[in-house]
Design an enzyme around this catalytic site. Structure first.
Site, PDB file in Angstrom:
ATOM      1  N   ASP A  80      -7.437  -0.174   1.053  1.00 39.56           N
ATOM      2  CA  ASP A  80      -6.655   0.196   2.230  1.00 39.56           C
ATOM      3  C   ASP A  80      -6.362   1.690   2.096  1.00 39.56           C
ATOM      4  O   ASP A  80      -5.642   2.106   1.183  1.00 39.56           O
ATOM      5  CB  ASP A  80      -5.355  -0.614   2.243  1.00 39.56           C
ATOM      6  CG  ASP A  80      -4.418  -0.217   3.380  1.00 39.56           C
ATOM      7  OD1 ASP A  80      -4.749   0.716   4.147  1.00 39.56           O
ATOM      8  OD2 ASP A  80      -3.337  -0.837   3.497  1.00 39.56           O
ATOM      9  N   LYS A 102      -2.202   7.877  11.081  1.00 39.72           N
ATOM     10  CA  LYS A 102      -1.718   8.918  10.167  1.00 39.72           C
ATOM     11  C   LYS A 102      -2.646  10.134  10.337  1.00 39.72           C
ATOM     12  O   LYS A 102      -2.412  10.959  11.191  1.00 39.72           O
ATOM     13  CB  LYS A 102      -1.726   8.438   8.722  1.00 39.72           C
ATOM     14  CG  LYS A 102      -1.316   7.003   8.520  1.00 39.72           C
ATOM     15  CD  LYS A 102       0.179   6.783   8.520  1.00 39.72           C
ATOM     16  CE  LYS A 102       0.470   5.319   8.189  1.00 39.72           C
ATOM     17  NZ  LYS A 102       1.866   4.965   8.277  1.00 39.72           N
ATOM     18  N   TRP A 159       2.669  -2.786   1.232  1.00 37.50           N
ATOM     19  CA  TRP A 159       1.411  -3.103   1.933  1.00 37.50           C
ATOM     20  C   TRP A 159       0.493  -3.952   1.070  1.00 37.50           C
ATOM     21  O   TRP A 159      -0.196  -4.838   1.578  1.00 37.50           O
ATOM     22  CB  TRP A 159       0.742  -1.809   2.420  1.00 37.50           C
ATOM     23  CG  TRP A 159       1.686  -1.066   3.317  1.00 37.50           C
ATOM     24  CD1 TRP A 159       2.348   0.091   3.035  1.00 37.50           C
ATOM     25  CD2 TRP A 159       2.155  -1.474   4.614  1.00 37.50           C
ATOM     26  NE1 TRP A 159       3.186   0.428   4.077  1.00 37.50           N
ATOM     27  CE2 TRP A 159       3.088  -0.509   5.051  1.00 37.50           C
ATOM     28  CE3 TRP A 159       1.879  -2.565   5.447  1.00 37.50           C
ATOM     29  CZ2 TRP A 159       3.737  -0.605   6.295  1.00 37.50           C
ATOM     30  CZ3 TRP A 159       2.520  -2.659   6.676  1.00 37.50           C
ATOM     31  CH2 TRP A 159       3.443  -1.683   7.087  1.00 37.50           C
TER      32      TRP A 159
END
Lengths: 355, 355
Positions: free
Chosen positions: A167, A191, A100
């Protein structure tokens, strides 16, 4: 029969949240209409949006500190672009802790100069690298607090004078941290926060409107703030379900309580990985994630045996990501300790069978 | 008691679709898990995405014609930017039929030169302007097929040699048209297609990869096509509910059948507006939308009286947009003719009371 859901995302949500979300699709709060067929300009939906953003600032203890919470579409991946579009004037620094981070770096490079000041690529991202040498002349430093694929997680955060951006997609609201250390953080909902389809962005407002480029409306944080996240029709189902989950977090005693529960779950599972000679933890011990537990079999030839055992025990979603192999147990907020015990039991059954 | 839902969007969806969507949030097809807590890489979700894009191409009769259907987040508003990012090299033409065209033009201007070749702004957008003078040396022509706010709709489409792009957000799948006239069309789901949170884009693939600029990943149509709309986690609930609605469209006999029903509903309502001397249609008769019926009271002082009547009759969502005032009855695919009759009855009650 309900499964033990270790999926990395979209992932397990609390039963109460699923039930209330399901009801709202038929009818929202006895208004005679479904949540998904009313105007987002209706008083009912405006109140949902207001409550959701207010609860985010309350849970993160950022009320009256110059922060705004907004909801955006496009996932964390669109934030890789938006952070750079809004904040990168000349140069930004990124710490590379895996897939990511790499994607975030790629998008930022379209808009300015990017320094990758630290990376754990040399060991397939199984650790969080040191954070010395943070330059002062950068527009911001960007980190990924939890690395879903590799199972690593920052335990402390860099002290740096330039703005700090994170993030937090896979560990937001899972532990008590000082959110005011960050100038901007974002998280795809799927999530610990809600269903896929909405992304939370929390921004210190003083950071904005400083770059010289023209920012397209739908990529401009200021437009979202000005419009209370209703620049255009927001993803109403994802926002409402996120609100239900934020209420659930508070009903559980907030992130302090959830952190304790999550720590207990992680400790139990890592203890078994370390004890059981058939398994190996992937991440370095000091950087182990409390959200995504990555581990491999010592003998890959036995994987069919182990797979049979957990499948028979109604476990779902623990196959590892192709970048790591093996297994990944994602143990987000809503996963009960009972599921951890079932998994540990499977690991012990497997050990006995093969001894 | 269920309301008569004339909301302009998010708007009414078929009862069966709401019921199945609601169920899926508790459990998807007896798999022991909710739709919103399984991986988008699971075989279940991959099959949902494949079926949804295949059904779009089937309904639009664009199979094997070089088109791809993708699902994107961000609403039509993000498409205002993406169309220009992917296709505008030097100069594009836009027809301005109201608020949404104006927004599309604004974003395109960030990326190239924009010709507004035709506009109905002079009469507050109550008509569709002529489409002469389409230049040949443009990258594309952009139109808005139905104008939700003003209640106007194209009855035929320009024949032009440059690529034709259309925002079809508020009338897609409501009528039989020759979709192959368009090189790209897009639609936010929250009218005739599904819940808010997903946008359909259908593209002739040969159009892509021609501009010289670097396109950010999340704005690049080619990336979505390559990844089968799973570049990152898609908005699973919105995609699935859209699929349920695409199945519903086919179960009703397809868009041919829906068009007949919609025409009947529109004719009934416009006939009452024209007959009843207390009301005025807003849009020019030739350009009247079959999706959004805009009308005003001759005597605004009587609005409280009329409002009381429709409120007492369980009607919801017919207040006009502030740009037009008066009333707007949105009569999308899922709105039953019974609701039209109730509204007409209210208009007639109001007429009797005030005669």
């Amino acid at each position: 029969m309900k499964k033990h859901n270790f999926s990395a995302g979209p992932s397990i949500l609390p039963k109460e949240v699923l039930e209330d979300a399901s009801k709202s699709v038929l009818e929202l709060d006895n208004i005679g209409l479904s949540l998904i067929e009313i105007s987002h300009r209706s008083k009912e939906f405006i109140s949902i949006m207001e409550e959701a953003t207010a609860r985010v600032l309350k849970i993160t203890e950022l009320q009256n500190k110059g922060y705004k919470a907004i909801f955006v579409q496009g996932g964390a991946s669109l934030q890789f672009l938006m952070t750079a579009y809004n904040l990168l004037e000349t140069k930004a620094a990124y710490i590379n802790t895996g897939t990511w981070s790499v994607k975030a770096i790629k998008e930022a490079k379209l808009l300015g100069s990017v320094l990758e000041i630290s990376s754990s690529q040399d060991k397939n991202y199984n650790y969080i690298p040191e954070m010395n040498n943070i330059p002062n002349d950068i527009d911001y430093l960007h980190i990924t607090t939890n690395n879903t694929i590799f199972g690593t997680q920052y335990k402390s955060f860099p002290d740096c004078s330039p703005p700090l951006i994170a993030d937090m997609s896979s560990d937001i609201f899972s532990r008590k941290i000082d959110f005011s250390k960050f100038d901007l953080f974002y998280a795809g909902a799927q999530k610990n926060m809600g269903p896929a389809g909405v992304t939370l962005v929390v921004i210190k407002e003083s950071l904005l409107n400083k770059v010289s480029r023209k920012i397209p409306t739908m990529l401009n944080y200021s437009s979202y703030i000005k419009a209370d996240s209703m620049l255009n029709t927001p993803p109403v189902f994802a926002v409402y379900t996120t609100l239900l989950n934020l209420r659930w977090i508070e009903s559980q005693g907030g992130i302090n309580k959830l952190e304790k529960r999550n720590l207990k779950k992680a400790e139990l599972l890592y203890a078994e990985i370390d004890r059981n000679s058939f398994f190996n933890g992937f991440a370095e011990v000091k950087d182990r994630s409390h959200m995504n537990v990555t581990f491999t079999l010592n003998n890959e030839n036995l994987s069919d045996d182990f797979n049979k055992i957990w499948e028979n025990n109604n476990i779902s979603g623990i196959k590892g990501h192709r970048s790591v192999g093996g297994y990944r147990a994602s143990i987000y907020n809503a996963l009960p300790i009972e599921s951890i015990n079932v998994l540990i039991n499977c690991m012990q059954q497997f050990e006995k069978l093969n001894k």
